[in-house]
Design a protein around this motif. Sequence first.
Motif: not given
Length: 284
Positions: A106-119
């Motif tokens: 249920g957490s939230s995050l910003y993709a911009s906090d990472f360099m080249n993120p995937r999941i």
Amino acid sequence: MSRSQGGAERPPAPGASEALLVRLAEELAKAARARIPAPLLSRRHPELTLADAYRVQQISTGWSLRAGARVAGHKVGLTSAAMQEQMGIHEPDSGVVLDHMVAPSGSSLYASDFMNPRIETEIAFRLGRDLTGTADLEDVAPAVAEVFLAFEILDTRFPDWDITLVDSVADNAACAGVVIGGPIPFAPAWDLSAEQITVTANGTLAGAGQGRDILGDPLRALLWLTRRLSRLGTGLRAGDIVLAGSVHASLPLLPGTHFRATSTRLPAINLHVLPADVESEDLC
């Protein structure tokens, strides 16, 4: 046996000097701070061995521990055919999960906090007892206290994902964050290989797999990690979380996406990737 991967342990027979390995760890740390990718280690230093790469990882982890971080557990990566094919790497690797990298479902995050993120979507464990390098498959299941779904946030401090096993390991096996679902007690007789897992992105099917996609049985990933850490001079402890590996190829972590994963018996897990113009204090 040492509790962390960041202490004075030294893998045997490295291919490079300690001074070089420290310098490479410094380069990766600088790349993360500046958000400027580092050149591939394997391309500049083809002499680097897998033991060297794990030593770079150890050095980086040690700095984090001395700065106040705590080891929450470990991840095993590249355990499925889908991920090995996607990355062009054909054996597992492992990284360290620190406490500040872990967030609940249920957490939230910003993709911009990472360099080249995937999941990725994974089956994960919490240990109820220590595991050592002398363990076999019959020892692994009774050591597991809980099992749950997890999302692993992957990131690379290199220009793109065209990396070798040495690059991946030195970069903490690309582990940048972990979102954990609700745990349930684990019974050693539970056949996790039959677990069916699906993941959606904004309600659309984005990936699917089974527990058997993880080395045939997720417990085999736990056994592999136990033996790998033993060779590094460390081990698994009661309370550690262990991500066993993804059941599907990794997906881009794009702003404005709601990821949800469900399983046959494990509680569902959710993650919100915020649009760039939304503020949040609940970051992974």
